[in-house]
Structure formats: structure tokens, C-alpha cells
Design a protein around this motif. Structure first.
Motif, PDB file in Angstrom:
ATOM      1  N   SER A   1       0.830  -1.191   0.000  1.00 28.90           N
ATOM      2  CA  SER A   1       0.000   0.000   0.000  1.00 28.90           C
ATOM      3  C   SER A   1       0.872   1.251   0.000  1.00 28.90           C
ATOM      4  O   SER A   1       1.965   1.270   0.558  1.00 28.90           O
ATOM      5  CB  SER A   1      -0.909   0.014   1.231  1.00 28.90           C
ATOM      6  OG  SER A   1      -1.728  -1.141   1.240  1.00 28.90           O
TER       7      SER A   1
ATOM      8  N   GLU B   1      -4.014  -4.376   4.059  1.00 31.30           N
ATOM      9  CA  GLU B   1      -4.717  -5.588   3.620  1.00 31.30           C
ATOM     10  C   GLU B   1      -5.547  -6.168   4.762  1.00 31.30           C
ATOM     11  O   GLU B   1      -6.656  -6.675   4.537  1.00 31.30           O
ATOM     12  CB  GLU B   1      -3.694  -6.610   3.117  1.00 31.30           C
ATOM     13  CG  GLU B   1      -3.006  -6.206   1.822  1.00 31.30           C
ATOM     14  CD  GLU B   1      -2.168  -7.331   1.249  1.00 31.30           C
ATOM     15  OE1 GLU B   1      -2.352  -8.487   1.683  1.00 31.30           O
ATOM     16  OE2 GLU B   1      -1.336  -7.060   0.365  1.00 31.30           O
TER      17      GLU B   1
ATOM     18  N   ASP C   1      -3.049  -5.793  -3.271  1.00 34.23           N
ATOM     19  CA  ASP C   1      -2.993  -4.720  -4.274  1.00 34.23           C
ATOM     20  C   ASP C   1      -2.884  -5.313  -5.675  1.00 34.23           C
ATOM     21  O   ASP C   1      -2.253  -6.350  -5.891  1.00 34.23           O
ATOM     22  CB  ASP C   1      -1.786  -3.813  -4.022  1.00 34.23           C
ATOM     23  CG  ASP C   1      -1.943  -2.961  -2.781  1.00 34.23           C
ATOM     24  OD1 ASP C   1      -3.060  -2.476  -2.552  1.00 34.23           O
ATOM     25  OD2 ASP C   1      -0.950  -2.793  -2.050  1.00 34.23           O
TER      26      ASP C   1
END
Length: 332
Positions: A2, A10, A58
């Protein structure tokens, strides 16, 4: 991974999705609880329904299609020109009618090495080396910058006035080799650089004869010995002074192995060649000196700064003295 401003990790995404999918929370309530927008809560809940916990990772931001990407045929032409001619992006762009930034992106995409990493003659990646300890290899070379006339040369007064100074202070024992141009002579910089530490010793001498070169090495060896360095090998180019019996015997008597570089291969002696360039940039041509005497007086302070204080990129920004613990004056 991130980005730094992402509101959810997450783990946080997984908790939000489970609240919506498994606990039955309304999207607005879940969005308020985790301080994200309703659309964000809906997106992670939808991915959890599709892929479970794996959907919380992601995804690549690369688009599925790139209709304006450089055609594959053009990319191959760029790579071919680079490999065969070893040109930079600007020259390749001029040849193929492209933009230099486009050519650069293609070269990076294909992982082609920078030109500074290549041997231009063969196209092979330059193999850089560094010996394990001080004294294992000491590079020796000579550099010959022209002398400065009294009053300054053309770098201060431009060509016309600088030429008059040169003519007025010409060495009368030296003939003019080129019509209308005085021969002021040269400063013969005899340089020795340790391969491991980059510790350097430099002297300005009147010539490059075998007697002068051998005498310089005797003093340079004493300099390195005073720093606790025992010299084992010395590479040089193929100048006549380094091919003499006197030079050979001087090194042999000290138990030092002499190696000569291949003709037209200055890269083999690259560390002293790079030192020569630094010497010219930061001392010889660093300021407009008004006389040769002034420039020569500036050499010892500069050399001390180079050895003790100036950061070296090959040493992680540290000066050569940090690799020679026994160097006298290290903390001055």
C-alpha cells in the motif's frame, strides 16, 4: 504494498469486507466505521465475494491495453541500433525520427545497460574490480598539463592578451614547435594511486625520463610505507620510462611485480586515469591562476584534502584515509 496515504492495509480491507459480507453490515455503516467512502467499502466487499482473502491484495495499476504504446517493430529497431552502433537515446531518436524520451523508455524496458557501463570498442559491460587490501595494486601514470605564463594565460585574459603573456615568458631554451605559438613547456605530474583505498601521491617533476620516473617511485613507495601500506604490484602504461631496465630493476629490487597494460586499453589503469581527470578538474583548472608558481603552491593543500577529507563515491562517500588506519595526519 500500500502507498503511504492508503486508509486501509490488507488486514483492514479484510475486516471491512467481512463486516459487510459475513456480518451483514450496510455499506454506509461499514464505510463510517473504517473511515472510507461508500464506493471504497463496496469495492473491497465485491472483491472479497469474488476471490476471498486473496482479493485484498494490491493489483497492478497497469492498464489492460496500451493503444499508444510504441509498436513492437519500432522497439526492435531501437534495440538493434543500440546494440550494433552503441548510440545514446538522442542519436537513435534522430536516426529513427522519434522522441529521445520514447527511445529512453524503450531501452529501460528492455534492460539495456547504460553506455557508461559499456566498453565502446566491444560493447561488453565493463568489469570493475577492487583489490581486497591496500598495496595489492598501485596504479602509476603521468599527466602533462601546459604551464601557465606569468600574469595568466588565455583563461583569464582571453586569447589575445594571454598570448602576449605567453610570448613574454616563453622558455628561451625551448623552440616553438608550431608557428606563432610559444612553447612554455609542461608540468609532468607523476601520480600513484592505491587501488583499494584510492590514496594518492603526486609530484610535479621536470620531465618523464626513466631516471625521473624511477626516483618518483622510490619516494612514492616511501609514502605508502609510512602509511603502513606494502606495495605488491604496480601496473603502468607502455611509456618509454616504464619500459626501461631502470624502472624494471627499481621495482624488482623492492620485491614489486610490474605489469604493463595492453596498448590502447587505458581502462586497465582506470583508477589513476580517473584520478588524473579529478586532478585537472579540481586543481589544475579549478580557478584562473595568474602564474604557474601559484598553481603549484595549491597542489599540496588540494592533495591533503583529497586524501583526508574529500568524499569518494567509490568509497561510499568517505575519503581514502578511512581505508588506511595508519595514515599520519588522518584527523588533521
Amino acid at each position: 504494498m500500500s502507498h503511504r496515504n492508503a486508509p486501509l492495509s490488507e488486514t483492514g480491507r479484510l475486516r471491512l469486507a467481512r463486516c459487510v459480507v459475513e456480518a451483514g453490515w450496510p455499506l454506509r455503516r461499514a464505510a463510517g466505521r473504517f473511515q472510507v467512502s461508500v464506493s471504497t467499502a463496496s469495492r473491497w466487499a465485491g472483491r472479497y465475494r469474488e476471490r476471498g482473502e486473496a482479493g485484498m491484495a494490491d493489483r497492478s495499476s497497469r492498464p489492460l491495453r496500451s493503444p499508444r504504446r510504441t509498436p513492437t517493430r519500432t522497439e526492435r529497431r531501437i534495440v538493434k541500433v543500440r546494440v550494433l552502433r552503441r548510440w545514446g537515446p538522442a542519436r537513435i531518436a534522430g536516426l529513427l525520427g522519434l522522441v529521445a524520451s520514447t527511445v529512453h523508455r524503450v531501452l529501460v524496458r528492455y534492460g539495456l545497460a547504460r553506455l557508461t557501463w559499456l566498453d565502446r570498442a566491444t560493447g561488453r559491460v565493463v568489469r570493475r574490480y577492487e583489490h581486497a587490501g591496500p598495496g595489492d595494486l598501485v596504479h602509476v601514470d603521468i599527466k602533462k598539463p601546459g604551464n601557465i605564463p606569468d600574469g595568466g594565460g588565455h583563461k583569464i585574459h582571453r586569447r589575445q592578451a594571454g598570448g602576449r603573456n605567453s610570448s613574454a615568458h616563453r622558455d628561451p631554451t625551448r623552440t616553438r614547435k608550431v608557428h606563432g605559438r610559444p612553447n612554455l613547456g609542461y608540468s609532468y605530474l607523476h601520480n600513484a594511486v592505491d587501488d583499494h583505498s584510492r590514496l594518492a601521491n603526486t609530484e610535479i617533476l621536470p620531465d618523464e625520463t626513466k631516471q625521473t620516473a624511477a626516483a618518483f617511485w622510490t619516494r612514492a613507495q616511501a609514502f605508502f610505507q609510512a602509511a603502513g601500506i606494502t606495495v605488491k604490484r604496480v601496473p603502468t602504461d607502455n611509456s618509454s620510462c616504464y619500459r626501461s631496465h631502470l624502472w624494471r630493476d627499481t621495482l624488482a629490487d623492492a620485491g614489486i611485480t610490474h605489469k604493463r597494460t595492453r596498448p590502447y586499453r587505458p581502462q586497465t589503469n582506470g583508477k589513476v586515469e580517473r584520478f588524473n581527470r579529478t586532478l585537472l578538474d579540481e586543481w589544475a583548472y579549478a580557478q584562473p591562476y595568474t602564474s604557474e608558481t601559484q598553481r603549484r603552491e595549491a597542489l599540496p593543500p588540494w592533495l591533503h584534502t583529497y586524501n583526508h577529507h574529500r568524499g569518494h563515491t567509490a568509497l561510499g562517500g568517505q575519503p581514502p584515509a578511512t581505508r588506511v588506519p595508519n595514515l599520519t595526519g588522518q584527523y588533521s
